[in-house]
Each structure stands twice: as C-alpha cells, then as structure tokens.
Design a protein around this motif. Structure first.
Motif, PDB file in Angstrom:
ATOM      1  N   ASP A 249     -13.871   6.449 -18.083  1.00 34.65           N
ATOM      2  CA  ASP A 249     -13.574   7.009 -19.404  1.00 34.65           C
ATOM      3  C   ASP A 249     -13.763   5.979 -20.518  1.00 34.65           C
ATOM      4  OD1 ASP A 249     -13.116   9.329 -18.182  1.00 34.65           O
ATOM      5  OD2 ASP A 249     -10.935   9.169 -18.184  1.00 34.65           O
ATOM      6  N   ASP A 251     -15.777   3.538 -20.595  1.00 32.30           N
ATOM      7  CA  ASP A 251     -17.204   3.336 -20.804  1.00 32.30           C
ATOM      8  C   ASP A 251     -17.771   4.475 -21.665  1.00 32.30           C
ATOM      9  OD1 ASP A 251     -19.502   1.801 -20.319  1.00 32.30           O
ATOM     10  OD2 ASP A 251     -20.200   3.319 -18.895  1.00 32.30           O
ATOM     11  N   LYS A 252     -17.287   5.686 -21.380  1.00 36.85           N
ATOM     12  CA  LYS A 252     -17.749   6.831 -22.169  1.00 36.85           C
ATOM     13  C   LYS A 252     -17.342   6.657 -23.624  1.00 36.85           C
ATOM     14  CE  LYS A 252     -17.281  10.195 -18.439  1.00 36.85           C
ATOM     15  NZ  LYS A 252     -16.474  11.320 -17.978  1.00 36.85           N
ATOM     16  N   ILE A 253     -16.131   6.172 -23.822  1.00 33.43           N
ATOM     17  CA  ILE A 253     -15.657   5.969 -25.201  1.00 33.43           C
ATOM     18  C   ILE A 253     -16.513   4.903 -25.886  1.00 33.43           C
ATOM     19  CG2 ILE A 253     -13.702   5.124 -26.590  1.00 33.43           C
ATOM     20  CD1 ILE A 253     -11.879   6.478 -24.475  1.00 33.43           C
ATOM     21  N   ARG A 254     -16.842   3.852 -25.137  1.00 34.53           N
ATOM     22  CA  ARG A 254     -17.676   2.784 -25.703  1.00 34.53           C
ATOM     23  C   ARG A 254     -19.016   3.346 -26.171  1.00 34.53           C
ATOM     24  NH1 ARG A 254     -21.884  -0.404 -23.756  1.00 34.53           N
ATOM     25  NH2 ARG A 254     -21.891   0.698 -21.764  1.00 34.53           N
ATOM     26  N   ILE A 255     -19.632   4.174 -25.312  1.00 33.05           N
ATOM     27  CA  ILE A 255     -20.958   4.711 -25.649  1.00 33.05           C
ATOM     28  C   ILE A 255     -20.871   5.653 -26.844  1.00 33.05           C
ATOM     29  CG2 ILE A 255     -22.767   6.256 -24.783  1.00 33.05           C
ATOM     30  CD1 ILE A 255     -22.199   4.916 -22.020  1.00 33.05           C
TER      31      ILE A 255
ATOM     32  N   HIS B 225     -23.818   9.303 -21.267  1.00 29.93           N
ATOM     33  CA  HIS B 225     -22.660   9.017 -20.409  1.00 29.93           C
ATOM     34  C   HIS B 225     -23.035   8.922 -18.931  1.00 29.93           C
ATOM     35  CE1 HIS B 225     -19.243  10.488 -23.284  1.00 29.93           C
ATOM     36  NE2 HIS B 225     -19.876   9.420 -23.717  1.00 29.93           N
ATOM     37  N   GLY B 234     -26.196   4.492 -21.946  1.00 27.59           N
ATOM     38  CA  GLY B 234     -25.963   3.453 -22.948  1.00 27.59           C
ATOM     39  C   GLY B 234     -25.860   4.002 -24.358  1.00 27.59           C
ATOM     40  N   PRO B 235     -25.430   3.170 -25.291  1.00 25.43           N
ATOM     41  CA  PRO B 235     -25.188   3.667 -26.662  1.00 25.43           C
ATOM     42  C   PRO B 235     -26.461   3.889 -27.480  1.00 25.43           C
ATOM     43  CG  PRO B 235     -24.559   1.361 -26.460  1.00 25.43           C
ATOM     44  CD  PRO B 235     -25.039   1.774 -25.119  1.00 25.43           C
ATOM     45  N   PRO B 238     -27.200   8.000 -28.372  1.00 25.55           N
ATOM     46  CA  PRO B 238     -26.397   8.653 -29.417  1.00 25.55           C
ATOM     47  C   PRO B 238     -26.842   8.211 -30.814  1.00 25.55           C
ATOM     48  CG  PRO B 238     -24.986   7.906 -27.659  1.00 25.55           C
ATOM     49  CD  PRO B 238     -26.351   7.398 -27.338  1.00 25.55           C
TER      50      PRO B 238
END
Ligand code: SF4
Ligand code: SF4
Ligand code: SF4
Lengths: 289, 446
Positions: A249, A251-255, B225, B234-235, B238
């Motif tokens: 979770d 990690d999901k928040i980070r992304i 995710h 990865g970010p 998004p």
C-alpha cells in the motif's frame, strides 16, 4: 510411496470448518497468525506427470476439459478451467534435469490480487487460502495484472476470473486434503500447516542430496504453496517473483503521489501561463466595457 | 414579441436537413454501429472470447481505446480550467464545446470498459457495497463519477441561458420541457440564485478541474501500481498521462472546432480562429514536453534490468514500427512542424493535419502501452503476442462511430458552434434579463 500428512483430521476440520462460511458472511481477514496457516507442498522431484491432480481438481471444481490438457506431457497453461497444470520442463543450465512442474495459485501471504480487486472479491482467509468470490467478480482482470505469478485467468463463458481455491470448500465436508493432494499417487503433493510444509520441503531436499531450490518461502513475501524445484524458478521456465511483498500500500501511495505532484506542477504551469497571457484578456475586457 | 428573439434553429431535424454530405456521414456512422452491434450480439451468443481472445493479454483493444478516449476527455477538463478557473476569458468561448466533448469522450471511454468487463452489471452494486480503497480502479471510478457530475453541471450552467432563450421562442410542450429544464418556475428560489451566481460557476469549474486531474492521474496509477508489469510500474505514467492527455485534448478540441465551422455556412469567428492558432502553438510545445518525457523514460529504463525487456520490445521488437513510426515520428515530431507552420501562416488545414497525426499516433501509443506492458513477466521462450480480431475492430469502430454520432447530434442540439456573439454565461443571463424586460415578454407571460 505415500508421504505422511502433517496434521490430524480433527485439527484440519476444526481449522477449516469456518472457511467456507467465512466469505459468505464477510468474516475474512488477511494473513494473521502465520502459525495457523495451511500450505501445500509440490515436490517436482517426486512428481511423475500423471496429471491426476489436474483431473481431480477439474472433478472437484466442476471444471471443463478444454482440449487435450489431461494427456501426459502435453504442455498446457492455466485458464478459467485449468486451475492447476503439470508441465515437463528442463533446467536451462542442465538440460538433462527434467522435472514436472505442478503450477497453480501460490496463495501469497500478502496477495497482490486481493489488494487491487476493485470490488473486494478476493480475500485471503485466515487459514491461508486466497479465494475469489465468483458471484462478486466483475471480470476486470486487474488481479491478473497485479499477480506476480500471473495466475488468475478469465473464464470467457462464466465471464469471471477464476483460480485455485486451495479447496477451502472441501473442509466442511470432512475431507482431509485438497482434491489434488488426495489424488496424487506418489506423494508429490502434501498439505499441512505452512511451517510444517516448509520443514518437510527442507527435509526432502536434504534427503535428496541434490542441488535444489525451495520456492515460496520468500517469493512475493512468502506463499502458502511451497514448491521444491531442481533449480531456480526462472531456469525451470516458471515466472520468477521478487523476494518481497509486492504491491504494498505504501508503494501505491508513493506512485500515486508522484502523479499528484505531476498534476500540481501542471496546474502551476497553467497558472503561470494564464498569468502571462491574461493581460490581453483583461485589456480586451476593459476596452469592451 | 417572442418571435422577435432570433437565433439559429438548433433542432436535430434542422441539422439533418440540408446537406447530402451530412446524410452520408450519418449513414457511415450507422453502418459502423450496425457492425458493432453484430459483433456484440455474436459475443453474447458465442463467447466473449471473440472480442478479446487472449488470456495472457487480457487488456487489449478495448482498454487502450478506453485509455485513449478517457485521457483525452480528462485533458479537455484541464484545458477548460484555463477559462473556468484560471481566468483566461477567451477560452470561455469554447466552454460549451469543451464540456460536451469531454463528457462524451469519457462516457464513451467508459462504454469500452463496460464492453470489456465480464459482468458490468455488478460493477455499480459492488463498487458501492464493497469498494476496495486499496485499489486504484475503485478510486478512478469514484473520481470519474465525480468529474462527470461536475462537468455535467458545468455544461448545464453553460447552456442554461440558451435553453432560456429557446423556451421564450417556443410554444406548447417544448416550451414546458424547456421551462422545466431552465427551472424558470423556481426563479426566486435559493437553488436558482445559486445557479446564476458567477461564483458558483467558478466553484463547479474548480471542482471539475480537481476531480478530472486527480482521476486522470489515478488512471495512470491503475497501470503504475502493478509492480509485476515492469513497463507500467512507477510514478512515471501517472505524470506522463497528464501531459499526453492534455495534448490529446487539444488535438480533439481543435479538430472538432474546425470541422464544426468548416461544415457550416458561416465563417469561423476571428476570435475562435486566433484561439485555434494559439492552441496549436501550445499543443506543439506540449508535444515537445511529451517527447522529453519519452526520451527520459527510455534512457532511464534501459539502465534498469527489470525494464529492459519490455522497452526493447518497443525499441527493436515486434512493436518497433508502432513505436518509432507512430509514437515518435507521427505523434511527437511531424505534427510539431505542421502545427507551428500552420499557426504562423494562419493555415487551418495544416493545423488540422497536425492534430489528426497527433491523435492517430496517440491511439497507437495507448495500444502499445497497454499491450506491450503485458508481455512481461513471462516465460521467455513463450512470449504471448496480440493482434486485434476483426470482431474487436468492429466493436471499436462502433464505439467511435457512436461517439461521433452523439457528438454530431449534440453539436446541433446544444448549439455548440461558436458565434462571434458567444459570451460568458453570467453575461448571457444578464442579456436575457435585459432583453426580456425591454421586450415586455415578462409582462406578456404574466
Ligand atoms: S499467486 Fe497470484 S492469484 Fe494467487 S494469491 Fe498470489 S497474487 Fe493472488
Ligand atoms: S477480475 Fe474479478 S477478482 Fe479479479 S480484480 Fe477484477 S473483479 Fe476482482
Ligand atoms: S487445491 Fe483444490 S482447487 Fe487448488 S489445484 Fe488443488 S484441487 Fe484444484
């Protein structure tokens, strides 16, 4: 030669009795006390590739025979009707080492599939099995994308995603083992508490006096399915999962925060852009007023 | 007196009137919809497998079209904010068009999801009863629902003055319906006062912007995710989704505005024309930013052993033509020249061609992103491949055709075409009031 079972019938029934009722009444929770969790052992050194586990699974779960998947040595893949497959694979580095790979849902301790299902159709039961509630599944296949082993497969007829349930629904009926384990004629499959299964896997490997690898202790943060392999999974043609809990979770928040940061930058850029260009607007307005 | 209030007739029937080309256009769309209906019926009678057949690549044409449409719709929400939130008044002339286009793009994107799901009927039930707050799809659904609500309200606020004018000019049942829609009977109620308050417009615009941009970034997160899908993870996505959505939004908006004015008899108002050239320049800049994103992504990804596999599929594998030909050349490089040249020489065809290239390239880009992302992890000697089936293509064409049909009708019914007298909603309200008082309509009605 039949290998011994690791729990007695009474313990087993007691622990599993609530499982089939649990999802129905919504009383389920994620991995809690590891000590009470069950696991399944697949010993690929002992497996003879008879595929009785596959047919037993099909019988118990009323799954269709799709093509010729039950024919020995026919390579086959998981599907909505194949919840377990047995394929002959050779070690990439040592072609003479050929074993039958028993492959099904690994019943992760921290299942990524359950973490992404938008309608909470997937639950990790207290005793270990990870189960999809097919009456709830909307068929989005997000669980398949998240699963590190690519296990849950879409059934085009039932229009839901399906996979092995670790036979959680056998236990209230006083069956001692999952159907596949009960059907194995050589004891390549075993069922019991997870910690005992791990101990048994280590013992078997030790007794073999051969190089080998125990998959499931650390993969994806640990799984209820423990597989005894002659080599690392990727060398045996299996999907290699990272040795950590995946899709956490945090990690999901980070992304997602990364995305929101991008959004804020865009909004700020728009603000600046409008600030620079806004004057002509104002001038236009002023001149028209 | 009522007849004195002149404005263009906006009925769908009128629209269908005159032109032969219009009939041909509608016939083409209807034939595509028929083919789509056939494919859907066949999938119900036989199996869903005929639409998206692959078990190993379960997200394919339908999901890429969803991403393409929904991202463009959300991009429009961001463009809309330039006028509605950030005070660039000249964008307000396109307000109705942007809101309606955004709404239809997202609704038809959602339709792709509905067609893709095994049991779409369960979605609203279980999303409400047992949502999973750890799932990006749940959040995305909630945010897009919020966005549709706000943008729908925004559209209503924008067309309300027009509905009001029409209700004054019409009689009988139509008038009753229009009167109901404008809430004329509750003229003095708090609700109507609120609706007429310019501050409320801004609040709704801001809420739509916030919901839209968050939903868009959440759409990127749905993919990002998935830790095991190394291409998506990865970010990066998004954030990139926001940039790519804005340029797709601009391209859609420019194309639709040009078509709308070129198919009509009136010349395009100078205000709209200059806005198109301004947008073309911004679009070119965004394409350059997008290319920078892609370059960084590829360069950094190639150093990451986990991402090398899927990236090489794009760079020199089976998706090479799509990546280099469409995503890089057709979407990111070629249109920049067309757009800048068009903006400088005031050439609408050049801008139009640039935007078509952007959208074509962007569609392929979404497809590559979705499909190539699912090849890994897998057993290396057994990598799955995917090419859409004929039935899948029929369904996708049908979705596009229905979108275009609804948009064409909406364009006529809602009178989206900008005229040189198009003005701000609050100003329109004032004008109507003024007109009514001057013309004595109120007295007549009383
Ligand atoms: S192996 Fe995949 S499907 Fe099975 S529990 Fe783990 S994440 Fe879920
Ligand atoms: S396919 Fe079904 S079980 Fe899997 S994530 Fe979607 S709704 Fe949940
Ligand atoms: S545990 Fe049950 S459901 Fe799972 S593979 Fe074995 S028989 Fe099939």
């Amino acid at each position: 030669m039949k290998k011994k079972s690791f729990i007695n019938r009474r313990q087993f029934i007691k622990a599993m009795a609530g499982l089939s009722i649990a999802p129905a009444i919504g009383l389920t929770s994620a991995a809690g006390a590891d000590i009470n969790q069950f696991g399944k052992l697949a010993d690929t050194f002992t497996c003879i590739g008879c595929k009785r586990c596959m047919s037993a699974c099909k019988r118990w779960n009323s799954l269709k025979v799709e093509r010729n998947e039950l024919v020995s040595d026919k390579n086959t893949d998981l599907s909505g009707n194949n919840w377990v497959v047995v394929n002959l694979r050779s070690d990439k580095k040592n072609k003479t080492q050929r074993n039958y790979m028993h492959w099904a849902c690994q019943h992760c301790q921290e299942p990524a599939c359950a973490g992404v299902c938008p309608v909470s159709a997937i639950k990790k039961l207290d005793s270990g099995p990870v189960v999809i509630n097919e009456k709830k599944c909307i068929g989005c296949r997000y669980c398949y994308q998240a699963c590190p082993f690519k296990v849950p497969r879409f059934d085009f007829e039932k229009r839901v995603t399906r996979k092995c349930t670790l036979c959680y629904n056998r236990f209230p009926l006083n069956y001692k083992k999952p159907a596949c384990v009960a059907a194995c004629p050589v004891g390549a499959l075993a069922f019991g508490y997870r910690h005992e299964i791990i101990r048994e896997a280590k013992k078997r490997l030790h007794d073999l006096k051969k190089p080998g690898y125990i998959m499931g202790i650390e993969e994806a943060g640990g799984t209820a399915m423990i597989t005894l392999l002659p080599a690392r999974p990727e060398n045996m043609g299996l999907i290699q999962a990272p040795k950590k809990i995946i899709n956490q979770d945090l990690d999901k928040i980070r992304i997602t925060s990364g995305g929101f940061m991008g959004a804020s930058i865009i909004a700020y850029a728009m603000y600046l852009y409008s600030g620079i260009i806004i004057n002509p607007d104002k001038e236009n307005n002023d001149s028209t007023n | 007196m009522i007849q004195q209030i002149k404005y263009k007739s906006h009925s769908a029937l009128d629209a269908m009137g005159k032109k032969k080309s219009f009939y041909i256009w509608i016939t083409c769309l209807l034939s595509m919809i028929l083919l789509c209906g056939f494919a859907l019926l066949a999938s119900f009678v036989t199996s869903l497998e005929i639409l998206e057949f692959s078990i190993k690549i379960p997200w394919a044409g339908m999901i890429s079209t969803y991403v393409f449409l929904v991202a463009a719709g959300s991009g429009l929400c961001i463009i809309n904010a330039l006028g509605a939130v950030f005070g660039m008044h000249r964008y307000e002339i396109l307000g109705k068009r942007i809101a309606f286009l955004s709404l239809t793009l997202i609704v038809f994107g959602m339709l792709c999801i509905v067609l893709h799901l095994g049991h779409p009927e369960r979605m609203p039930i279980y999303n409400a009863i047992s949502p999973n707050f750890r799932s990006a799809i749940s959040w995305m659904g909630a945010l897009y629902s919020g966005y549709l609500l706000f943008v729908g309200l925004e559209l209503y606020l924008l067309i309300r003055p027009d509905l009001f004018k029409r209700s004054l000019a019409s009689t009988g049942r139509i008038r009753t319906i229009l009167t109901l829609l404008t809430l004329e009977k509750f003229k003095n109620s708090v609700l109507v006062k609120l609706l007429e308050n310019p501050g409320f417009h801004k609040v709704i615009g801001t809420l739509a912007f916030l919901a839209g941009i968050s939903a868009l970034s959440m759409l990127g997160s749905v993919f990002a995710h998935s830790e095991s899908r190394t291409l998506w993870y990865g970010p990066y996505y998004p954030a990139y989704f926001i940039v790519s959505a804005i340029f797709c939004g601009y391209a859609f908006l420019i194309i639709m505005t040009i078509i709308s004015h070129k198919t009509g008899d009136d010349p395009m108002p100078a205000q709209v024309m200059s806005l198109i050239f301004e947008m073309a320049q911004v679009l070119a800049l965004l394409l350059a930013v997008g290319l920078l994103f892609i370059t960084c992504r590829i360069t950094l990804g190639l150093f990451n052993p986990l991402q090398q596999g899927p990236l090489l599929l794009l760079l020199k594998g089976p998706f090479m033509v799509g990546f280099w030909g469409f995503e890089i050349f057709l979407m990111s490089i070629l249109p920049v020249f067309f757009l800048l040249w068009g903006a400088q020489r005031k050439s609408l065809p050049s801008v139009f061609a640039g935007c078509i290239m952007v959208l074509t390239g962007a569609f392929v880009m979404r497809y590559l992103f979705v499909v190539a992302g699912q090849i890994f992890p897998n057993i290396s000697k057994d990598l799955p491949t995917y090419l859409p089936t004929l039935m899948e293509i029929f369904v996708l064409l049908g979705v596009f055709a229905t979108f275009l049909l609804v948009y064409t009708m909406g364009e006529k019914v809602l009178a989206l075409k900008e005229t040189s007298s198009s003005s701000l909603p609050e100003k329109s309200n004032d004008l109507i009031e003024e007109h009514i008082i001057k013309s004595g309509v109120v007295n007549e009605r009383l």
